[in-house]
Design a protein around this motif. Structure first.
Motif, PDB file in Angstrom:
ATOM      1  N   VAL A   1      62.400  82.946 138.027  1.00 34.75           N
ATOM      2  CA  VAL A   1      61.264  83.618 137.414  1.00 34.75           C
ATOM      3  C   VAL A   1      61.770  84.903 136.780  1.00 34.75           C
ATOM      4  CG1 VAL A   1      59.021  84.712 137.813  1.00 34.75           C
ATOM      5  CG2 VAL A   1      59.694  82.705 139.159  1.00 34.75           C
ATOM      6  N   LEU A   2      61.445  85.093 135.533  1.00 31.08           N
ATOM      7  CA  LEU A   2      61.742  86.342 134.837  1.00 31.08           C
ATOM      8  C   LEU A   2      60.429  87.125 134.815  1.00 31.08           C
ATOM      9  CD1 LEU A   2      63.783  84.698 131.971  1.00 31.08           C
ATOM     10  CD2 LEU A   2      64.691  85.908 133.946  1.00 31.08           C
ATOM     11  N   ARG A   3      60.340  88.100 135.670  1.00 28.42           N
ATOM     12  CA  ARG A   3      59.083  88.813 135.878  1.00 28.42           C
ATOM     13  C   ARG A   3      58.728  89.693 134.686  1.00 28.42           C
ATOM     14  NH1 ARG A   3      59.095  92.017 140.893  1.00 28.42           N
ATOM     15  NH2 ARG A   3      61.060  92.763 140.067  1.00 28.42           N
ATOM     16  N   LEU A   4      57.472  89.553 134.249  1.00 28.01           N
ATOM     17  CA  LEU A   4      56.922  90.350 133.145  1.00 28.01           C
ATOM     18  C   LEU A   4      57.896  90.398 131.967  1.00 28.01           C
ATOM     19  CD1 LEU A   4      55.347  93.219 135.280  1.00 28.01           C
ATOM     20  CD2 LEU A   4      54.289  91.085 134.511  1.00 28.01           C
ATOM     21  N   GLU A   5      58.391  89.246 131.591  1.00 30.66           N
ATOM     22  CA  GLU A   5      59.465  89.097 130.614  1.00 30.66           C
ATOM     23  C   GLU A   5      58.996  89.185 129.163  1.00 30.66           C
ATOM     24  OE1 GLU A   5      63.464  88.202 129.344  1.00 30.66           O
ATOM     25  OE2 GLU A   5      62.634  89.004 131.187  1.00 30.66           O
TER      26      GLU A   5
ATOM     27  N   ASP B   1      54.992  86.594 133.059  1.00 26.79           N
ATOM     28  CA  ASP B   1      56.258  86.063 133.564  1.00 26.79           C
ATOM     29  C   ASP B   1      56.693  84.877 132.716  1.00 26.79           C
ATOM     30  OD1 ASP B   1      55.996  87.873 135.660  1.00 26.79           O
ATOM     31  OD2 ASP B   1      55.397  86.349 137.135  1.00 26.79           O
ATOM     32  N   ARG B   2      57.973  84.617 132.754  1.00 17.76           N
ATOM     33  CA  ARG B   2      58.527  83.393 132.156  1.00 17.76           C
ATOM     34  C   ARG B   2      59.343  82.699 133.232  1.00 17.76           C
ATOM     35  NH1 ARG B   2      61.069  83.536 126.419  1.00 17.76           N
ATOM     36  NH2 ARG B   2      59.794  81.703 126.124  1.00 17.76           N
TER      37      ARG B   2
ATOM     38  N   ASP C   1      56.590  80.047 129.463  1.00 22.69           N
ATOM     39  CA  ASP C   1      55.639  81.065 129.917  1.00 22.69           C
ATOM     40  C   ASP C   1      54.912  80.591 131.169  1.00 22.69           C
ATOM     41  OD1 ASP C   1      56.395  82.508 127.706  1.00 22.69           O
ATOM     42  OD2 ASP C   1      54.557  82.130 126.575  1.00 22.69           O
ATOM     43  N   SER C   2      54.652  81.525 132.075  1.00 24.37           N
ATOM     44  CA  SER C   2      54.038  81.184 133.355  1.00 24.37           C
ATOM     45  C   SER C   2      52.638  80.608 133.213  1.00 24.37           C
ATOM     46  CB  SER C   2      54.002  82.415 134.265  1.00 24.37           C
ATOM     47  OG  SER C   2      53.256  83.456 133.648  1.00 24.37           O
TER      48      SER C   2
END
Length: 183
Positions: free
Chosen positions: A140-144, A153-154, A120-121
């Motif tokens: 970056v996996l945006r709003l994952e 994000d993750r 997690d970001s």
């Protein structure tokens, strides 16, 4: 300290830790975690070659961390990492030792090509931990995912055997017992 495979005798402690908010708040599972279900999970996965679950313990047998590697595809030769540290003794470098040994196990014993993790970001401690071992942030996996009804994000981290900082610790790999011990 040594890294060994998870045993049935470890499951009650695993359940206790997984039901602690200091663990589940960053691990994306929801309590309550039940011992009966965990025993069933353990029995169902005993011979699953797509996962390896570990315990880091002192030479006297005190369990310090639990971790694991999971895979969705044997052909790709990559496994996802997870770690949780005894919530009463966090921030003592045990996660770093566990991740290091887990990666050694993946590369040396399982002959895995890559270990990866989704972080997690806002989990700065885990990001630093993985980077200190040699993992690289690959994306970056945006709003994952969601936390507290907010999307976050993750980050996707990856590590190949040549990325692992093998000079961090002195260790011994026992291929027969599938244990790795700090010297």
């Amino acid at each position: 300290m040594k890294l060994r495979l998870l045993d049935k005798k470890d499951l009650s402690l695993r359940v206790k830790w997984m039901n602690d908010v200091r663990i589940y708040s960053t691990m994306h599972f929801k309590p309550p975690i039940l011992l009966e279900n965990t025993i069933q999970w353990f029995d169902n996965n005993k011979n699953n070659n797509q996962r390896a679950d570990f315990v880091l313990e002192t030479l006297e047998g005190q369990v310090l961390t639990m971790s694991g590697l999971t895979s969705l595809d044997d052909d790709i030769k990559k496994m996802e990492s997870y770690i949780f540290v005894d919530p009463d003794i966090k921030a003592k470098g045990l996660g770093k030792k566990t991740l290091f040994l887990q990666c050694l196990y993946a590369f040396e014993i399982l002959k895995i090509n890559k270990v990866y993790a989704y972080i997690d970001s806002d989990n700065y401690a885990s990001q630093k931990l993985y980077e200190n071992i040699g993992f690289k942030k690959e994306g970056v996996l945006r709003l994952e995912t969601k936390r507290d009804d907010c999307f976050i994000d993750r980050f996707y981290y990856g590590c190949f055997s040549e990325d692992l900082d093998s000079d961090l610790f002195v260790y011994q790999v026992n291929y027969d017992s599938k244990e790795i011990i700090f010297l």
